[in-house]
Design a protein around this motif. Structure first.
Motif, short mmCIF file in Angstrom:
data_model
loop_
_atom_site.label_atom_id
_atom_site.label_comp_id
_atom_site.label_asym_id
_atom_site.label_seq_id
_atom_site.Cartn_x
_atom_site.Cartn_y
_atom_site.Cartn_z
N LEU A 41 0.84 -1.23 -0.10
CA LEU A 41 0.08 -0.02 -0.13
C LEU A 41 0.81 1.35 -0.15
CD1 LEU A 41 -2.96 -1.12 2.30
CD2 LEU A 41 -3.29 -0.32 -0.27
N ASP A 42 2.07 1.17 0.59
CA ASP A 42 2.93 2.24 0.52
C ASP A 42 3.50 2.68 -0.77
OD1 ASP A 42 3.04 3.05 3.44
OD2 ASP A 42 4.68 1.72 3.61
N MET A 43 3.67 1.66 -1.50
CA MET A 43 4.02 1.89 -2.84
C MET A 43 3.11 2.40 -3.70
SD MET A 43 6.49 -1.56 -2.92
CE MET A 43 6.43 -1.85 -4.82
N ASP A 44 1.98 1.62 -3.86
CA ASP A 44 0.72 2.17 -4.46
C ASP A 44 0.42 3.59 -4.16
OD1 ASP A 44 0.28 -0.40 -5.44
OD2 ASP A 44 -1.34 -0.88 -4.42
N CYS A 45 0.16 3.80 -2.84
CA CYS A 45 -0.11 5.25 -2.16
C CYS A 45 1.00 6.49 -2.94
CB CYS A 45 -0.04 5.31 -0.85
SG CYS A 45 -0.83 6.82 -0.17
N SER A 46 2.29 5.95 -2.61
CA SER A 46 3.39 6.85 -3.42
C SER A 46 3.16 7.15 -4.66
CB SER A 46 4.75 6.24 -3.08
OG SER A 46 5.70 7.20 -3.57
N GLN A 47 2.96 6.10 -5.50
CA GLN A 47 3.02 6.20 -7.01
C GLN A 47 1.62 7.19 -7.38
OE1 GLN A 47 3.41 2.52 -8.78
NE2 GLN A 47 5.43 3.38 -9.52
#
Length: 112
Positions: A41-47
């Motif tokens: 979710l961190d990766m999805d949110c950042s992008q």
């Protein structure tokens, strides 16, 4: 010339940065497997924050539906990170994601 949405764009950037720091820190945790959903979710949110900021910056007609998706993903990331509030990186990320989600929701009507 300053973008009229510069405050939202700045917050999206802060959220993306917090998510990148959080995912990197999660990879250093003892039980990385337990942190899998948080990292994802961190990766999805950042992008989504980065792409949403870019679309808003250039006045794209597609910013409206991206900002809705951004609010949803930021909310999910905040919820997941808040499960790990004993970890400083997750606590900071949860707070910024929550703030970003709220800001996106408040601005949805501006872009539709």
């Amino acid at each position: 010339m300053k973008n009229k949405h510069s405050q939202l764009i700045s917050l999206l950037g802060e959220c993306a940065d917090a998510c990148n720091r959080c995912s990197t820190a999660c990879l250093e945790e003892q039980d990385v497997k337990m942190m899998k959903e948080c990292i994802r979710l961190d990766m999805d949110c950042s992008q989504i924050c980065q792409i949403t900021a870019a679309f808003i910056s250039r006045g794209s007609d597609h910013a409206g539906h991206l900002i809705k998706e951004c609010a949803e993903i930021c909310s999910k990331c905040a919820k997941e990170c808040s499960k790990h509030k004993d970890m400083q990186h997750c606590a900071v990320c949860a707070e910024l994601c929550k703030k970003c989600a709220e800001a996106c929701l408040m601005n949805v009507s501006v872009f539709n």
